[in-house]
Design a protein around this motif. Structure first.
Motif, short mmCIF file in Angstrom:
data_model
loop_
_atom_site.label_atom_id
_atom_site.label_comp_id
_atom_site.label_asym_id
_atom_site.label_seq_id
_atom_site.Cartn_x
_atom_site.Cartn_y
_atom_site.Cartn_z
N ASP A 1 63.95 31.42 41.55
CA ASP A 1 63.37 31.23 42.89
C ASP A 1 63.74 32.39 43.82
O ASP A 1 62.89 32.89 44.57
N GLU A 2 65.01 32.82 43.76
CA GLU A 2 65.42 33.94 44.61
C GLU A 2 64.72 35.22 44.16
O GLU A 2 64.30 36.04 45.00
N ALA A 3 64.57 35.40 42.86
CA ALA A 3 63.87 36.58 42.34
C ALA A 3 62.43 36.59 42.85
O ALA A 3 61.89 37.66 43.20
N MET A 4 61.82 35.42 42.94
CA MET A 4 60.44 35.34 43.40
C MET A 4 60.33 35.79 44.86
O MET A 4 59.33 36.40 45.26
N THR A 5 61.36 35.53 45.66
CA THR A 5 61.34 35.94 47.07
C THR A 5 61.20 37.45 47.19
O THR A 5 60.38 37.97 47.97
N TYR A 6 61.99 38.19 46.42
CA TYR A 6 61.93 39.66 46.47
C TYR A 6 60.62 40.16 45.86
O TYR A 6 60.05 41.15 46.35
N THR A 7 60.15 39.49 44.84
CA THR A 7 58.90 39.91 44.20
C THR A 7 57.72 39.74 45.15
O THR A 7 56.85 40.61 45.26
N GLU A 8 57.71 38.62 45.84
CA GLU A 8 56.63 38.36 46.80
C GLU A 8 56.65 39.37 47.94
O GLU A 8 55.59 39.79 48.43
N LYS A 9 57.86 39.78 48.35
CA LYS A 9 57.95 40.79 49.41
C LYS A 9 57.37 42.11 48.92
O LYS A 9 56.64 42.81 49.65
N ALA A 10 57.68 42.46 47.66
CA ALA A 10 57.14 43.70 47.09
C ALA A 10 55.62 43.65 47.02
O ALA A 10 54.94 44.62 47.34
N LEU A 11 55.08 42.49 46.65
CA LEU A 11 53.63 42.36 46.55
C LEU A 11 52.96 42.31 47.92
O LEU A 11 51.81 42.71 48.06
N THR A 12 53.68 41.83 48.93
CA THR A 12 53.14 41.85 50.30
C THR A 12 52.99 43.30 50.78
O THR A 12 51.99 43.67 51.39
N LEU A 13 54.00 44.11 50.45
CA LEU A 13 53.97 45.51 50.86
C LEU A 13 53.03 46.33 49.98
O LEU A 13 52.37 47.26 50.45
N TYR A 14 52.98 45.98 48.68
CA TYR A 14 52.19 46.75 47.72
C TYR A 14 51.37 45.77 46.88
O TYR A 14 51.76 45.43 45.75
N PRO A 15 50.25 45.30 47.40
CA PRO A 15 49.48 44.24 46.73
C PRO A 15 49.01 44.59 45.33
O PRO A 15 48.74 43.70 44.53
N ARG A 16 48.88 45.87 45.03
CA ARG A 16 48.40 46.27 43.71
C ARG A 16 49.52 46.83 42.83
O ARG A 16 49.27 47.58 41.90
N SER A 17 50.74 46.45 43.14
CA SER A 17 51.88 46.94 42.36
C SER A 17 51.90 46.30 40.97
O SER A 17 52.05 45.08 40.83
N ILE A 18 51.76 47.11 39.94
CA ILE A 18 51.77 46.60 38.57
C ILE A 18 53.15 46.04 38.19
O ILE A 18 53.25 44.93 37.68
N PRO A 19 54.26 46.79 38.44
CA PRO A 19 55.57 46.23 38.07
C PRO A 19 55.86 44.90 38.77
O PRO A 19 56.38 43.98 38.15
N ALA A 20 55.52 44.82 40.06
CA ALA A 20 55.77 43.57 40.79
C ALA A 20 54.89 42.45 40.26
O ALA A 20 55.33 41.29 40.15
N ALA A 21 53.65 42.77 39.90
CA ALA A 21 52.73 41.76 39.37
C ALA A 21 53.22 41.23 38.02
O ALA A 21 53.17 40.02 37.75
N ILE A 22 53.71 42.13 37.17
CA ILE A 22 54.23 41.71 35.86
C ILE A 22 55.46 40.84 36.04
O ILE A 22 55.63 39.81 35.38
N LEU A 23 56.35 41.25 36.95
CA LEU A 23 57.54 40.45 37.22
C LEU A 23 57.15 39.08 37.76
O LEU A 23 57.72 38.05 37.35
N GLU A 24 56.20 39.04 38.68
CA GLU A 24 55.75 37.76 39.24
C GLU A 24 55.23 36.85 38.13
O GLU A 24 55.54 35.64 38.09
N ALA A 25 54.44 37.41 37.21
CA ALA A 25 53.89 36.61 36.12
C ALA A 25 55.01 36.04 35.24
O ALA A 25 54.98 34.87 34.84
N ASN A 26 56.01 36.87 34.95
CA ASN A 26 57.14 36.39 34.15
C ASN A 26 57.89 35.27 34.86
O ASN A 26 58.32 34.29 34.23
N LEU A 27 58.09 35.44 36.16
CA LEU A 27 58.80 34.42 36.93
C LEU A 27 58.00 33.12 36.99
O LEU A 27 58.56 32.03 36.85
N LEU A 28 56.71 33.24 37.17
CA LEU A 28 55.87 32.04 37.18
C LEU A 28 55.92 31.34 35.84
O LEU A 28 55.94 30.10 35.76
N HIS A 29 55.98 32.12 34.78
CA HIS A 29 56.11 31.53 33.43
C HIS A 29 57.45 30.80 33.30
O HIS A 29 57.49 29.67 32.77
N GLU A 30 58.52 31.43 33.77
CA GLU A 30 59.84 30.78 33.71
C GLU A 30 59.86 29.49 34.54
O GLU A 30 60.55 28.53 34.19
#
Length: 572
Positions: free
Chosen positions: A204-233
């Motif tokens: 959950d805490e990891a998702m907070t930082y990931t969402e901030k990265a995606l807010t700043l960089y909506p097309r960020s591939i690394p952040a999107a991949i991390l978000e997908a992994n976290l959603l899977h977890e």
């Protein structure tokens, strides 16, 4: 980092003649920022000894002749002697090219020490430290690189932290978090923190930082991949799949993104996962991992034609050959093409699939009653891998016992013990076979032989003690054995179950129920359920007994211990 061509030879040779091997203009002053040597570098006067100049010229000649080991040895030696940043830079590049990791790290650290503001020096040092798993130091070097205006390796460092101990990873995480306030919009720092938190299972805490990265960089591939992994977890696969599918509309050629999307789909939609791996294999025909994944998923879906094409392609490309043969063997076996299956299983070399292939081969031979082929194959394998003889004998015997060829299984174990006398695992396997054949005296002999040279073997103590509980004249002996086993392994539920069963046979029902409940709480196997249910049934708690038995049958419907117990107690 790719090695630059050996273009310094001509210029250095010219310097040598100009200064009659006494002085040469080669590198900048120690206090000045330097870059890696190249043909376009303008040398600034720097005095080298004759020996150093000769060694460097020899290195360049060796490099031009592709004698890179000699070139590296000379540059490394002279970097240590002169502590010159450009010499260290050159040694670093050659070491990187040759894969000489330790030398590359040493030279890059020297380079960074002598040129502390050189971005390329700091980048190489950070990379070397990361490859050496010195991640805290790698982070500090990347921090210096970032301050100098270079591209840091924060994300890579975080991604490599999986193997750290939890305390070491926590220290690294704190370093990331300490730097973040100063660079709170940095994508790499935000994603790096998210990765480290993911590794700590703080999803959950990891998702907070990931969402901030995606807010700043909506097309960020690394952040999107991390978000997908976290959603899977977090068991939110549908969201992960939807978001990655949307992002792929913007980046259809991004292999990393599609690969992650495909892997998540394997948990949810195998057909769509196969489609995605097929796209990757088409985009990157040489991507052997994608072709292998495509084949495995196609086989799982019983799309045998697609699976066969994928595995045959791997063989044609000479990639993952053993694994391809293993899966081709499984494909042939699924279609009852036994000869084709045997051929492919025999091609599997030592590695991850070798054991499975050997088991499958034995299974085919034994089901066909071809004990000679099974014996010949296992003899060949033992000759190839003599250090695995014990495991191979056990594998062979267990394959026979599984198909109820008990006499043949005993023969294999007898042969094994003739070659590996007093081997406790082989003796134990034969004792269990004797118990299965109701040869109790022979089983006791083998178990006692184990205890002669391994008196603290808790498994043998428990098995012998449990076997003796069937004989009311030997309860005291059984209790001594089981008590010793329990002392050696006080938390082992199998031993606790044996003690509970002994107390039941002795008529100590209260103690028996307490111990059997304790065993069943952590080891819900049919045998334990059968024991606990029987004691409860005998003591009047018949509804609870039925409930436990039903649960045990549901978990292992093919196991006969509970039905046999119910039949004996007339509790059907």
């Amino acid at each position: 980092m790719k090695l630059r061509p050996f273009t310094l030879f001509t210029s250095l040779l010219g310097y040598a003649f100009a200064y009659s091997y006494s002085v040469a203009t080669y590198a900048q002053n120690h206090s000045q920022t330097t870059a890696a040597p190249s043909a376009s570098s303008k040398p600034v006067e720097r005095k080298f000894s004759t020996d150093t100049l000769y060694a460097l010229l020899t290195a360049e000649i060796a490099g031009s002749r592709q004698q890179y080991d000699l070139a590296l040895a000379n540059y490394t030696q002279q970097a240590r002697v002169t502590r010159d940043p450009q010499v260290a830079a050159r040694a670093t590049m050659i070491a990187r090219y040759l894969g000489a990791t330790q030398t590359g790290l040493e030279m890059s650290l020297l380079w960074a020490e002598r040129a502390p503001k050189d971005k390329e020096a700091l980048a190489n040092a950070s990379l070397g430290l990361m490859q050496a798993n010195r991640l805290q130091e790698a982070f500090e070097m990347s921090r210096r690189l970032y301050v100098a205006g270079g591209e840091p390796l924060f994300q890579n460092i975080a991604a490599n932290a999986e193997g750290l101990t939890r305390p070491a990873r926590e220290r690294l995480l704190q370093s990331f978090k300490t730097l973040l306030p100063r660079y709170n919009r940095d994508e790499q720092l935000l994603v790096g923190i998210g990765l480290l938190l993911q590794q700590q299972h703080s999803f959950d805490e990891a998702m907070t930082y990931t969402e901030k990265a995606l807010t700043l960089y909506p097309r960020s591939i690394p952040a999107a991949i991390l978000e997908a992994n976290l959603l899977h977890e977090l068991k939110r696969d549908r969201e992960a799949i939807a978001k990655m599918a949307e992002l792929l509309t913007f980046y259809p050629d991004n292999i990393s993104l599609r690969n992650q999307y495909a892997h998540i789909l394997t948990h949810y939609d195998l057909a769509l996962a196969q489609q995605q791996f097929a796209i990757i294999a088409k985009q990157q025909p040489k991507n052997a991992d994608a072709v292998l994944s495509l084949g495995i998923i196609a086989m799982e879906r019983k799309d045998y034609k697609a699976a066969n094409r994928a595995f045959e392609k791997l063989l044609d490309e000479e990639q993952h050959s053993s694994t391809a043969h293993y899966y081709l063997g499984r494909l042939a076996e699924a279609q009852q093409n036994w000869q084709e299956a045997i051929f492919n299983y025999l091609q599997v070399e030592r590695g991850n699939d070798f054991l499975s292939a050997t088991i499958s081969l034995l299974d085919i031979f034994i089901k066909q009653g071809d004990f000679i082929s099974a014996q010949q194959h296992m003899n060949r394998v033992r000759i190839r891998f003599p250090d695995q003889a014990e495991s191979l004998y056990l594998l062979h015997s267990q394959a026979l016992i599984k198909h109820n060829y008990l006499v043949e299984g005993e023969k294999i174990l007898n042969d094994a013990l003739a070659n590996l006398a007093n081997n406790s695992k082989l003796l134990y396997a034969r004792a269990m076979l004797y118990i299965q054949r109701n040869q109790r005296a022979d089983a006791e002999r083998d178990l006692r032989q184990i205890l002669q040279f391994e008196p603290d073997n808790a498994v043998a103590l428990n098995s012998l003690g449990y076997m003796l509980t069937d004989d009311s004249q030997r309860y005291r002996e059984a209790e001594e054995l089981l008590t010793k086993a329990h002392t050696l392994k006080p938390d082992d539920p199998v031993i606790i179950d044996s003690l509970g069963w002994l107390h039941y046979r002795q008529g100590n029902y209260v103690q028996a129920i307490r111990e059997l409940r304790q065993a069943y709480a952590s080891y819900q196997e049919p045998a334990v359920a059968a024991h606990l249910g029987e004691v409860l049934w005998i003591t009047g708690a018949q509804e609870e007994a039925r409930s436990i038995w039903q649960e045990g049958i549901k978990q292992a419907p093919e196991d006969t211990s509970i039905p046999a117990t119910m039949k004996r107690l007339k509790a059907e």
